[in-house]
Design an enzyme around this catalytic site. Structure first.
Site, PDB file in Angstrom:
ATOM      1  N   LYS A 141       0.835  -1.206   0.000  1.00 49.43           N
ATOM      2  CA  LYS A 141       0.000   0.000   0.000  1.00 49.43           C
ATOM      3  C   LYS A 141       0.869   1.255   0.000  1.00 49.43           C
ATOM      4  O   LYS A 141       1.754   1.403   0.844  1.00 49.43           O
ATOM      5  CB  LYS A 141      -0.915   0.022   1.235  1.00 49.43           C
ATOM      6  CG  LYS A 141      -2.087  -0.927   1.139  1.00 49.43           C
ATOM      7  CD  LYS A 141      -2.897  -0.942   2.424  1.00 49.43           C
ATOM      8  CE  LYS A 141      -4.047   0.021   2.375  1.00 49.43           C
ATOM      9  NZ  LYS A 141      -4.967  -0.170   3.522  1.00 49.43           N
ATOM     10  N   ILE A 142       0.580   2.113  -0.962  1.00 47.90           N
ATOM     11  CA  ILE A 142       1.257   3.410  -1.069  1.00 47.90           C
ATOM     12  C   ILE A 142       0.174   4.490  -1.097  1.00 47.90           C
ATOM     13  O   ILE A 142      -0.774   4.387  -1.879  1.00 47.90           O
ATOM     14  CB  ILE A 142       2.108   3.493  -2.358  1.00 47.90           C
ATOM     15  CG1 ILE A 142       3.282   2.506  -2.292  1.00 47.90           C
ATOM     16  CG2 ILE A 142       2.615   4.913  -2.583  1.00 47.90           C
ATOM     17  CD1 ILE A 142       4.148   2.489  -3.541  1.00 47.90           C
TER      18      ILE A 142
END
Length: 365
Positions: A141-142
């Site tokens: 997750k970014i």
């Protein structure tokens, strides 16, 4: 016997992922049961979820003791704990991943929220976590911040599966799709295949209404309460259909590229006046994901209504956003504020989590 309501959602082309992870539900068999009984097809995690899991049980004590003998760095210890849980969960979802040809079966692990505004460190940590988890069905997750866009592109260009988190606004969402497509083009240009790369864009919903709804009374438009987030999501889906079609996309699709599906996040109702399954019911439709907290899964299983709703009321959705503008509410300013606050909302539980690990270290030693 009545068909499982949560499972019914999948018949409309939407995948339900669980917005929760804890060692207890992995070890007890509860997560496996959610896969088998409710048709849960993936898992998302974030710092707040891990903070709750680690501080509310003794399940992690032995690992904290062991990891603290190797490192004094609390963030390093946290990722050691998290990676272990993520690996176990990805192994549980391996069958879903294979059966869906890599469309589902993903478990998401987030980079440190402290890095949300640092392109270089985000890209570097994403690559490091991808390598350490070492599973085809993990997503890193970014956050979809401005500095996050280049980190997303670079990560996709390395063949890393990415869950873009913290999305609120339509202009930013379109920039995220551009980062994904450009990353695929980069990976392909470097001589690699792209069919194995998967990504979702996580569009946060109920937080929009939590911020906008109090303004609507002041502006004399109370009828729009609880409608702005859903209208935004429906407009995002229009962008999705436009972007993932046409010559540029078809060229990538011919090489096996998967579209970056929209994922509805923050789908629990924060307003007790709303039905607890409101946001899930309003946005069921093909080629999408909804990540749902455990209590909302249970609520939907009990009384949710599974119908194809995502592409209904599109004219009304446009009218809601037009009315918002006409009463003097700037949705772009609001979504930017939500993004800024969202970074803070992930930083605080992460700080709390690192302090909890510090406390646990002292206790277990």
């Amino acid at each position: 016997m009545e068909a499982n309501r949560v499972k019914q959602i999948h018949s409309f082309g939407q995948s339900i992922w669980l917005d929760f992870i804890a060692r207890s539900i992995i070890n007890s068999g509860e997560l496996k049961q959610l896969i088998d009984v409710d048709g849960i097809r993936g898992v998302t995690s974030n710092p707040a979820i891990f903070e709750k899991a680690i501080t509310s049980s003794s399940d992690y004590d032995d690992d904290i003791r062991e990891l603290s003998e190797k490192s004094e760095d609390n963030e390093e210890i946290f990722f050691g704990l998290a990676i272990s849980d993520i690996q176990k969960a990805t192994d549980l979802f391996k069958g879903v991943y294979e059966e869906s040809n890599g469309e589902d079966g993903y478990v998401s692990l987030e980079v440190s929220p402290f890095l949300a505004l640092d392109t270089e460190k985000t890209a570097s940590q994403a690559a490091d976590l991808w390598k350490k988890v070492d599973r085809k069905n993990v997503m890193i997750k970014i956050p979809g911040t401005k500095p996050g866009l280049e980190a997303i592109r670079r990560s996709i260009a390395k063949g890393i599966n990415i869950n873009v988190t913290l999305l609120f606004g339509l202009p930013r969402y379109e920039e995220v799709t551009e980062a994904y497509i450009s990353g695929l083009e980069d990976h392909l240009a470097a001589g690699h295949s792209i069919g194995h790369i998967s990504s979702v864009a996580s569009f946060f919903l109920s937080r929009i209404d939590v911020m906008v709804d109090p303004m609507l009374d002041e502006k004399g438009a109370p009828e729009l309460k609880g409608e702005v987030a859903i209208a935004s999501a429906k407009k995002a889906y229009e962008i999705y259909k436009r972007v993932f079609s046409g010559p540029r996309w078809e060229k990538l699709a011919a090489q096996g590229a998967k579209p970056q599906r929209l994922l509805w996040a923050s789908t629990s109702s924060k307003n007790p006046a709303f039905k607890d399954t409101k946001y899930v019911e309003a946005l069921i439709g093909p080629e999408t994901v909804d990540t749902v907290p455990l209590e909302t899964v249970e609520a939907f299983r009990d009384h949710g209504i599974a119908e194809n709703t995502l592409e209904t009321g599109l004219a009304e959705a446009t009218a809601v956003l037009d009315k918002l503008k006409s009463v003097g509410i700037n949705i772009d300013e609001i979504t930017q504020k939500l993004e800024d606050e969202g970074i803070d909302k992930f930083n605080k539980p992460f700080e709390k989590l690192l302090q909890a690990i510090e406390d646990q270290k002292a206790k277990v030693k």
